[in-house]
Design an enzyme around this catalytic site. Structure first.
Site, mmCIF file in Angstrom:
data_model
loop_
_atom_site.group_PDB
_atom_site.id
_atom_site.type_symbol
_atom_site.label_atom_id
_atom_site.label_comp_id
_atom_site.label_asym_id
_atom_site.label_seq_id
_atom_site.Cartn_x
_atom_site.Cartn_y
_atom_site.Cartn_z
ATOM 1 N N HIS A 23 0.840 -1.207 0.000
ATOM 2 C CA HIS A 23 0.000 0.000 0.000
ATOM 3 C C HIS A 23 0.872 1.253 0.000
ATOM 4 O O HIS A 23 0.583 2.217 -0.715
ATOM 5 C CB HIS A 23 -0.897 0.044 1.247
ATOM 6 N N LYS A 49 -15.363 -8.441 7.571
ATOM 7 C CA LYS A 49 -14.177 -9.272 7.781
ATOM 8 C C LYS A 49 -13.795 -9.327 9.252
ATOM 9 O O LYS A 49 -14.123 -8.444 10.035
ATOM 10 C CB LYS A 49 -12.993 -8.669 7.005
ATOM 11 N N ARG A 98 -2.624 -6.084 -8.408
ATOM 12 C CA ARG A 98 -1.492 -7.006 -8.248
ATOM 13 C C ARG A 98 -1.459 -8.100 -9.295
ATOM 14 O O ARG A 98 -0.443 -8.710 -9.535
ATOM 15 C CB ARG A 98 -1.526 -7.626 -6.849
ATOM 16 N N SER A 136 -3.091 -7.458 2.919
ATOM 17 C CA SER A 136 -3.346 -7.338 4.362
ATOM 18 C C SER A 136 -3.771 -8.683 4.936
ATOM 19 O O SER A 136 -3.404 -9.032 6.057
ATOM 20 C CB SER A 136 -4.447 -6.310 4.616
HETATM 21 O O1 PNS Z 1 -9.269 -2.958 0.904
HETATM 22 P P1 PNS Z 1 -10.581 -3.349 0.331
HETATM 23 O O2 PNS Z 1 -11.409 -4.095 1.348
HETATM 24 O O3 PNS Z 1 -10.457 -4.090 -0.969
HETATM 25 O O4 PNS Z 1 -11.366 -1.969 -0.008
HETATM 26 C C1 PNS Z 1 -12.660 -1.996 -0.579
HETATM 27 C C2 PNS Z 1 -13.246 -0.574 -0.596
HETATM 28 C C3 PNS Z 1 -13.259 0.019 0.789
HETATM 29 C C4 PNS Z 1 -12.431 0.292 -1.516
HETATM 30 C C5 PNS Z 1 -14.699 -0.701 -1.149
HETATM 31 O O5 PNS Z 1 -15.379 -1.681 -0.417
HETATM 32 C C6 PNS Z 1 -15.469 0.609 -1.090
HETATM 33 O O6 PNS Z 1 -15.202 1.520 -1.814
HETATM 34 N N1 PNS Z 1 -16.434 0.681 -0.150
HETATM 35 C C7 PNS Z 1 -17.253 1.850 0.040
HETATM 36 C C8 PNS Z 1 -18.679 1.619 -0.462
HETATM 37 C C9 PNS Z 1 -18.814 1.914 -1.930
HETATM 38 O O7 PNS Z 1 -18.583 3.020 -2.377
HETATM 39 N N2 PNS Z 1 -19.242 0.901 -2.722
HETATM 40 C C10 PNS Z 1 -19.499 1.089 -4.135
HETATM 41 C C11 PNS Z 1 -18.322 0.739 -5.004
HETATM 42 S S1 PNS Z 1 -18.418 -0.957 -5.402
#
Ligand code: PNS
Length: 169
Positions: A23, A49, A98, A136
């Protein structure tokens, strides 16, 4: 071509539980084409999670890691990412890619975000090759078995991991 003084702000969203060296690499790469990066820790994604660190701890660790980089801001968000980005006047969403396994999920997310707000562009960044395996969840796995995570995370994260060993599970 004319240039404008408007700042180009990127949001780098995620769970960051914990933030990894991968990150960190993405943030530094994003600074090459943006004036500032907001590392945005999602509340929502952490609910589903089994998490290692609270959102407050994650924010602290990220803040410590980028303490010497004023172009990096740390924030938390709840709700839709595009709404958060709009509130913060960010025009870019940055995500690390990745490999092929990430692609489908990331593409769906980027296209959904574009449907929700066509003004905000998602940019995928390839990480440093040596870090391209890192996640992570792998760090959480190593840590839960008492393994050495020092190659995978920065000093502020490692300090907290060591400070709370032995972990349950
Ligand atoms: O590290 P992660 O868990 O892959 O991150 C995922 C994240 C937080 C980027 C994604 O779940 C997110 O943007 N959540 C906020 C809700 C949202 O906007 N959802 C619509 C897009 S699919």
């Amino acid at each position: 071509m004319t240039t404008t003084a408007r700042k180009r702000v990127a949001v780098f969203p995620g769970s960051f539980d914990p933030i990894t060296r991968g990150h960190e690499d993405v943030v530094r790469r994003a600074l090459r084409f943006s004036d500032g990066v907001i590392v945005a820790v999602s509340h929502r994604s952490s609910e589903a999670k089994q998490h290692l660190f609270s959102v407050a701890e994650r924010l602290d660790m990220i803040g410590e890691i980028f303490a010497d980089t004023p172009e990096v801001e740390v924030a938390e968000f709840d709700g839709l990412l595009v709404d958060f980005a709009r509130q913060r006047r960010a025009t870019l969403i940055v995500r690390g890619l990745r490999g092929a396994l990430d692609l489908e999920y990331e593409l769906k997310m980027a296209l959904t975000n574009r449907e929700l707000n066509g003004e905000i562009e998602t940019v995928f960044l390839a990480p440093t090759a040596e870090l391209s395996f890192l996640s992570s969840s792998l760090v959480r796995e190593v840590v839960s078995h008492g393994g050495d995570a020092s190659r995978f995370v920065g000093a502020p994260v490692l300090r907290r991991i060591l400070g709370r060993l032995p972990l349950d599970g």
